[in-house]
Design a protein around this motif. Structure first.
Motif, PDB file in Angstrom:
ATOM      1  N   ASP A 195      49.268  40.058  19.062  1.00  0.00           N
ATOM      2  CA  ASP A 195      48.490  39.335  17.747  1.00  0.00           C
ATOM      3  C   ASP A 195      48.623  40.436  16.723  1.00  0.00           C
ATOM      4  O   ASP A 195      48.850  40.357  15.692  1.00  0.00           O
ATOM      5  N   ASP A 245      42.644  39.697  25.794  1.00  0.00           N
ATOM      6  CA  ASP A 245      42.872  40.291  24.413  1.00  0.00           C
ATOM      7  C   ASP A 245      41.918  41.599  24.443  1.00  0.00           C
ATOM      8  O   ASP A 245      42.487  42.354  23.587  1.00  0.00           O
ATOM      9  N   ARG A 294      47.371  41.510  11.552  1.00  0.00           N
ATOM     10  CA  ARG A 294      47.848  40.586  12.653  1.00  0.00           C
ATOM     11  C   ARG A 294      49.433  39.955  12.285  1.00  0.00           C
ATOM     12  O   ARG A 294      49.640  39.850  11.169  1.00  0.00           O
TER      13      ARG A 294
END
Length: 295
Positions: free
Chosen positions: A270, A112, A134
């Protein structure tokens, strides 16, 4: 009653033989001891040789007895070691499972972080990004390819704006709500993006196939050769996408029309950046008072 003074062996032959053998062994031991004492006193080398000879005969017996005694003594230790090792194995397995969970979390966090750093670099290259939001869902199994963005009109998102991820172009906004927007992905059948080849600037268009892939087609030319691995970026033609955004890589060589794979895969990240149009459409012109009066 006083004990009898007669200590004779009686009429038992076994007892008589036992007493006789005892006397014989005692006498023989005394004789041998005396002989050894005499030899050790007057002839030490001979006594040393005899002693080593006896030691050589008794060494295997002593070794065997020592092995048997050691084996018997090791049985309790082996049993204790078995239970200790078993408990240790259980503890190590538990620790391994805990370490594996921590490792998976660390890998997820590192992944991430890499994606967010890449997206931050993209955001820094854009002059005035609209918003970073997102992608909450995408339709990867249907014939139409859309994604949902959790930002809408309240955040300044408007239809026609480009959406890009850390790896390249994702698509464009087609519908907006107060706090959500619908994004048409590059792979949708209605998606058409003007592109150019990076190595020579050859113009082309990327058309969605509806199956997760793109068709790269030549523009105003025939018999155009495409090689596997050719890279294409947005050309800026049309006023929606700013030039230089990575779009696709050609999978197989061909002419005029070839299949390509997009750089950005919405299922693998994301967050995405919404950027304004390269050449925004001007707002509608207000009617002049004379025009209203004429009507």
């Amino acid at each position: 009653m006083a004990p009898a003074r007669d200590r004779r062996t009686g009429f038992s032959r076994r007892r008589q033989y036992g007493v006789f053998v005892g006397y014989v062994l005692a006498i023989a031991g005394a004789v041998v001891g005396a002989a050894l004492l005499v030899v050790s006193t007057f002839n030490p080398p001979a006594f040393a040789g005899a002693r080593m000879g006896v030691a050589g005969l008794t060494a295997p017996v002593s070794s065997g007895l020592a092995w048997v005694v050691g084996g018997v003594a090791a049985v309790p230790e082996a049993i204790g070691t078995y239970f200790f090792v078993r408990q240790e194995n259980v503890a190590l397995r538990r620790e391994r499972e805990q370490t594996r969970a921590l490792l998976m979390r660390a890998r997820t966090i590192a992944y991430d972080n890499r994606r967010l750093r890449s997206l931050l670099k993209v955001r820094d290259r854009i002059a005035e990004p609209v918003v970073t939001a997102r992608l909450v869902s995408s339709s990867a199994s249907s014939g139409r390819r859309f994604a949902l963005l959790n930002a809408g009109r309240w955040s300044g998102v408007r239809p026609g704006m480009a959406v890009r991820g850390p790896d390249g172009l994702v698509g464009r906004v087609v519908e907006t709500g107060p706090n959500a927007a619908r994004v048409m992905l590059l792979t949708d059948g209605d998606s058409i993006v003007p592109i150019r080849r990076t190595r020579d600037g050859l113009p082309a268009i990327a058309v969605g196939r509806g199956d997760g892939m793109l068709d790269v087609r030549s523009v105003n030319a025939t018999n155009v050769k495409f090689n596997a691995g050719d890279l294409f970026v947005t050309s800026g033609v049309g006023g929606l996408y700013s030039p230089g955004i990575p779009v696709a890589r050609v999978m197989t060589a061909g002419a005029d029309s070839v299949m390509a794979r997009t750089f950005a895969n919405p299922d693998t990240f994301d967050f995405a950046v919404v950027e304004p149009g390269f050449m925004p459409v001007p707002p509608p012109r207000a009617l002049a008072p004379s025009d209203n009066s004429a009507k």
